[in-house]
Design an enzyme around this catalytic site. Structure first.
Site, mmCIF file in Angstrom:
data_model
loop_
_atom_site.group_PDB
_atom_site.id
_atom_site.type_symbol
_atom_site.label_atom_id
_atom_site.label_comp_id
_atom_site.label_asym_id
_atom_site.label_seq_id
_atom_site.Cartn_x
_atom_site.Cartn_y
_atom_site.Cartn_z
ATOM 1 N N GLU A 1 -46.791 -88.173 -1.246
ATOM 2 C CA GLU A 1 -47.585 -89.440 -1.366
ATOM 3 C C GLU A 1 -47.080 -90.520 -2.126
ATOM 4 O O GLU A 1 -46.029 -90.169 -2.721
ATOM 5 C CB GLU A 1 -49.039 -89.084 -1.739
ATOM 6 C CG GLU A 1 -49.974 -87.856 -0.975
ATOM 7 C CD GLU A 1 -50.364 -88.713 0.111
ATOM 8 O OE1 GLU A 1 -50.023 -89.909 0.720
ATOM 9 O OE2 GLU A 1 -51.546 -88.171 0.518
ATOM 10 N N ASP B 1 -50.390 -94.416 4.338
ATOM 11 C CA ASP B 1 -50.407 -95.044 2.884
ATOM 12 C C ASP B 1 -48.597 -95.012 2.865
ATOM 13 O O ASP B 1 -48.095 -95.079 1.809
ATOM 14 C CB ASP B 1 -50.918 -94.259 1.841
ATOM 15 C CG ASP B 1 -50.608 -92.553 2.056
ATOM 16 O OD1 ASP B 1 -49.703 -92.111 3.100
ATOM 17 O OD2 ASP B 1 -51.201 -91.994 1.272
ATOM 18 N N HIS C 1 -46.861 -91.870 3.448
ATOM 19 C CA HIS C 1 -46.248 -90.967 3.165
ATOM 20 C C HIS C 1 -45.337 -90.361 4.223
ATOM 21 O O HIS C 1 -45.582 -90.607 5.452
ATOM 22 C CB HIS C 1 -47.355 -89.854 2.711
ATOM 23 C CG HIS C 1 -48.090 -89.459 4.122
ATOM 24 N ND1 HIS C 1 -49.573 -89.491 3.693
ATOM 25 C CD2 HIS C 1 -47.952 -88.680 4.974
ATOM 26 C CE1 HIS C 1 -50.166 -89.009 4.776
ATOM 27 N NE2 HIS C 1 -49.356 -88.517 5.657
ATOM 28 N N ASP D 1 -44.645 -79.215 6.154
ATOM 29 C CA ASP D 1 -45.540 -79.108 5.146
ATOM 30 C C ASP D 1 -46.748 -77.819 5.419
ATOM 31 O O ASP D 1 -46.795 -77.579 6.849
ATOM 32 C CB ASP D 1 -46.348 -80.495 4.729
ATOM 33 C CG ASP D 1 -46.533 -81.351 6.013
ATOM 34 O OD1 ASP D 1 -46.189 -80.966 7.024
ATOM 35 O OD2 ASP D 1 -46.515 -82.636 5.871
HETATM 36 C C1 F6R Z 1 -47.291 -83.902 9.255
HETATM 37 C C2 F6R Z 1 -46.653 -84.784 8.157
HETATM 38 C C3 F6R Z 1 -47.388 -86.072 8.040
HETATM 39 C C4 F6R Z 1 -47.903 -87.031 9.140
HETATM 40 C C5 F6R Z 1 -48.565 -88.117 8.820
HETATM 41 C C6 F6R Z 1 -49.032 -88.709 10.110
HETATM 42 O O1 F6R Z 1 -46.474 -82.610 9.166
HETATM 43 O O2 F6R Z 1 -45.772 -84.549 7.446
HETATM 44 O O3 F6R Z 1 -46.255 -86.910 7.205
HETATM 45 O O4 F6R Z 1 -46.654 -87.002 10.055
HETATM 46 O O5 F6R Z 1 -49.624 -87.857 7.962
HETATM 47 O O6 F6R Z 1 -49.843 -87.775 10.871
HETATM 48 P P1 F6R Z 1 -50.606 -88.255 12.214
HETATM 49 O O7 F6R Z 1 -49.387 -88.049 13.151
HETATM 50 O O8 F6R Z 1 -51.708 -87.357 12.486
HETATM 51 O O9 F6R Z 1 -51.001 -89.796 12.014
#
Ligand code: F6R
Length: 250
Positions: free
Chosen positions: A144, A137, A139, A67
């Site tokens: 999401e 959440d 994702h 992303d």
């Molecule tokens: C990032 C991504 C997100 C993160 C998720 C957890 O490229 O795709 O799905 O893996 O938001 O983020 P952290 O590791 O910061 O808790």
């Protein structure tokens, strides 16, 4: 699904790095799907160490990221391109022309998404291994919770909880600085990966890890779809992996 539950964040990071390293050692032109965020930072550090020790050669590896924030270009310090360059790509011998991240500067969401899907089909086809984190959440990528599993790259409006998590970790707590939209690879392409490693570390992920891997498969918890993939490894620390998950998959 296999669960690797380590005591600490550092041990979990080393375990995830070992799995990625194994993929590169087995296939020097491996295709890797990569994630950003706080969770994989330690894993990337370990990969850089392995490269510096002469164990790993990234010269034929191809990567594509999950992303990118809509509106940020790769020179912006909070962009995911910048994150990948500074945590991994600039520190190993990878050919940067074979490292792909969605282009956050394309304003037209339809074009940004179809361009990335085309690129994934042409340059990747299917990952040998995909590294994921999990949002609080549920994702994966920035897919999401929703009424259906989104298959293709999409432009997503981030949930307020995601904006808060990202502000806390990366934008110096400044909620207004966090872009509200991002381009994210779809769940269809993630599921096409031959192998998936999902990392979860820290107490704040404990509840969602239990929901995702012991609860029903539902688009309201996007990570739960991984229960249907034939080769997933959940790697985490004791704070994030509840006993119920260890028990279910032992
Ligand atoms: C990032 C991504 C997100 C993160 C998720 C957890 O490229 O795709 O799905 O893996 O938001 O983020 P952290 O590791 O910061 O808790």
């Amino acid at each position: 699904m296999q669960v690797i539950a380590k005591k600490t964040y550092d041990e979990a990071s080393a375990a995830a790095a070992d799995l990625l390293a194994a993929a590169i050692l087995m296939k020097r032109d491996a295709k890797l799907g990569l994630a950003t965020g706080a969770t994989p930072v330690g894993c990337y550090k370990e990969l850089v160490k392995k490269y510096e020790s002469g164990m790993l050669d990234f010269s034929r590896v191809t990567t594509a990221n999950l992303d990118e924030y809509r509106g940020l270009d790769g020179s912006h310090e909070q962009s995911y391109r910048y994150f990948m360059d500074s945590h991994l790509f600039n520190l190993v011998n990878i050919d940067k022309s074979r490292t792909y991240v969605p282009d956050g500067t394309i304003e037209d969401p339809d074009k940004a998404c179809s361009d990335y899907d085309k690129l994934l089909d042409e340059k990747i086809g299917a990952f040998d291994i995909q590294l994921l984190g999990i949002g609080s959440d549920g994702h994966i990528g920035f897919n999401e919770p929703c009424d259906y599993f989104n298959l293709k790259t999409q432009c997503i409006t981030l949930e307020e909880s995601t904006v808060k998590d990202n502000a806390r970790l990366f934008f110096g707590g400044d909620l207004d600085a966090v872009p509200r939209q991002a381009y994210t690879m779809g769940i269809g392409f993630i599921m096409r990966s031959k192998k998936i490693i999902i990392m979860a570390t820290g107490e704040s992920k404990r509840d969602i890890v239990e929901k995702a891997f012991c609860g029903p498969v539902t688009p309201q918890v996007p990570a739960s779809i991984l229960q249907l993939h034939p080769d997933v490894v959940l790697v985490g620390d004791a704070a994030a992996i509840p006993d119920a998950v260890v028990e279910k998959y032992k």
